[in-house]
Design a protein around this motif. Structure first.
Motif, short mmCIF file in Angstrom:
data_model
loop_
_atom_site.label_atom_id
_atom_site.label_comp_id
_atom_site.label_asym_id
_atom_site.label_seq_id
_atom_site.Cartn_x
_atom_site.Cartn_y
_atom_site.Cartn_z
N MET A 192 0.86 -1.16 0.00
CA MET A 192 0.00 0.00 0.00
C MET A 192 0.90 1.23 0.00
N ARG A 193 0.50 2.21 -0.76
CA ARG A 193 1.30 3.43 -0.88
C ARG A 193 0.45 4.65 -0.59
N ALA A 194 1.10 5.65 0.00
CA ALA A 194 0.42 6.91 0.25
C ALA A 194 1.37 8.07 -0.04
N VAL A 195 0.85 9.05 -0.74
CA VAL A 195 1.52 10.33 -0.87
C VAL A 195 0.80 11.24 0.10
N VAL A 196 1.55 11.76 1.07
CA VAL A 196 0.96 12.58 2.13
C VAL A 196 1.46 14.01 1.97
N GLN A 197 0.53 14.94 1.83
CA GLN A 197 0.88 16.34 1.64
C GLN A 197 0.24 17.18 2.74
N ARG A 198 1.08 17.96 3.41
CA ARG A 198 0.55 18.90 4.40
C ARG A 198 -0.19 19.98 3.63
N ALA A 199 -1.40 20.32 4.06
CA ALA A 199 -2.23 21.26 3.31
C ALA A 199 -2.85 22.30 4.24
N SER A 200 -2.82 23.55 3.79
CA SER A 200 -3.53 24.59 4.54
C SER A 200 -5.00 24.59 4.15
N SER A 201 -5.31 24.08 2.95
CA SER A 201 -6.69 23.88 2.54
C SER A 201 -6.71 22.83 1.44
N ALA A 202 -7.85 22.15 1.29
CA ALA A 202 -7.99 21.14 0.25
C ALA A 202 -9.47 20.82 0.06
N SER A 203 -9.79 20.35 -1.14
CA SER A 203 -11.18 19.96 -1.41
C SER A 203 -11.23 18.94 -2.53
N VAL A 204 -12.36 18.24 -2.60
CA VAL A 204 -12.63 17.29 -3.68
C VAL A 204 -13.98 17.66 -4.29
N THR A 205 -13.97 17.75 -5.61
CA THR A 205 -15.18 18.06 -6.37
C THR A 205 -15.43 16.92 -7.36
N VAL A 206 -16.67 16.49 -7.45
CA VAL A 206 -17.08 15.46 -8.41
C VAL A 206 -18.26 16.02 -9.20
N GLU A 207 -18.12 16.03 -10.53
CA GLU A 207 -19.18 16.54 -11.41
C GLU A 207 -19.67 17.91 -10.95
N SER A 208 -18.73 18.81 -10.72
CA SER A 208 -18.98 20.20 -10.33
C SER A 208 -19.61 20.36 -8.94
N GLU A 209 -19.67 19.28 -8.17
CA GLU A 209 -20.24 19.36 -6.82
C GLU A 209 -19.14 19.12 -5.78
N LEU A 210 -19.03 20.04 -4.83
CA LEU A 210 -18.07 19.88 -3.74
C LEU A 210 -18.53 18.73 -2.86
N VAL A 211 -17.68 17.70 -2.71
CA VAL A 211 -18.07 16.54 -1.90
C VAL A 211 -17.36 16.50 -0.56
N SER A 212 -16.19 17.13 -0.45
CA SER A 212 -15.51 17.19 0.84
C SER A 212 -14.44 18.26 0.80
N ALA A 213 -14.09 18.73 2.01
CA ALA A 213 -13.06 19.77 2.12
C ALA A 213 -12.48 19.75 3.52
N LEU A 214 -11.24 20.18 3.62
CA LEU A 214 -10.63 20.38 4.94
C LEU A 214 -11.08 21.74 5.45
N ASP A 215 -11.62 21.77 6.67
CA ASP A 215 -12.05 23.05 7.24
C ASP A 215 -10.97 23.70 8.09
N SER A 216 -9.85 23.02 8.22
CA SER A 216 -8.69 23.57 8.92
C SER A 216 -7.44 22.89 8.36
N PRO A 217 -6.25 23.43 8.63
CA PRO A 217 -5.03 22.80 8.10
C PRO A 217 -4.91 21.33 8.53
N GLY A 218 -4.41 20.52 7.62
CA GLY A 218 -4.25 19.08 7.89
C GLY A 218 -3.40 18.46 6.80
N VAL A 219 -3.79 17.27 6.36
CA VAL A 219 -3.05 16.59 5.30
C VAL A 219 -4.01 16.02 4.26
#
Length: 149
Positions: free
Chosen positions: A1-28
């Protein structure tokens, strides 16, 4: 199993123009690849490793900082480009194997006390992130001691 881990001040995932998830605070952001040889024990081991890695400000871990993780499945982490011009995906696990291990990885992060946001398994996603640092590490269970079974 492999993971690329990136420290992020913000991040989100959008599927078909719809926001499905987001970090509400800094994380990874964790891009997670599952191979045909991976096991549940490796999913547990990798989640524990990432939950405890001291990769945030002041050498904090996800657990000690109470920071969230956004986990996105990424079969392309097992792409093989050694021959020809088209990547081979033969080392990537098929969905019926990969999805339960992806879910087990997330469940173990949550068991460790990490708040987890997620992508949509198997979907075409747009992943946006602001990499803080920049800070990116590659964690491969093949490079870790064998998990206890």
């Amino acid at each position: 199993m492999r993971a690329v881990v990136q420290r992020a001040s913000s991040a989100s995932v959008t599927v078909e123009s719809e926001l499905v998830s987001a970090l509400d605070s800094p994380g990874v952001v964790v891009l997670l690849g599952v191979s045909v040889q991976d096991t549940e024990a490796e999913a547990v081991q990798l989640a524990g490793k990432i939950a405890h890695l001291r990769m945030l400000d002041d050498e904090a871990s996800l657990i000690s900082a109470g920071a969230p993780a956004l986990v996105v499945s990424q079969f392309t982490l097992y792409g093989d480009v050694r021959k020809g011009r088209r990547p081979s995906w033969t080392r990537s696990a098929k969905a019926e194997i990969a999805e339960p291990l992806y879910e087990r990885f997330i469940a173990e992060l949550e068991r460790c006390g990490v708040h987890v946001e997620r992508g949509v398994f198997g979907a075409m996603m747009e992943v946006a992130l602001v990499n803080s640092g920049p800070f990116t590490v590659w964690v491969d269970t093949g490079d870790l001691p064998a998990p206890q079974r």
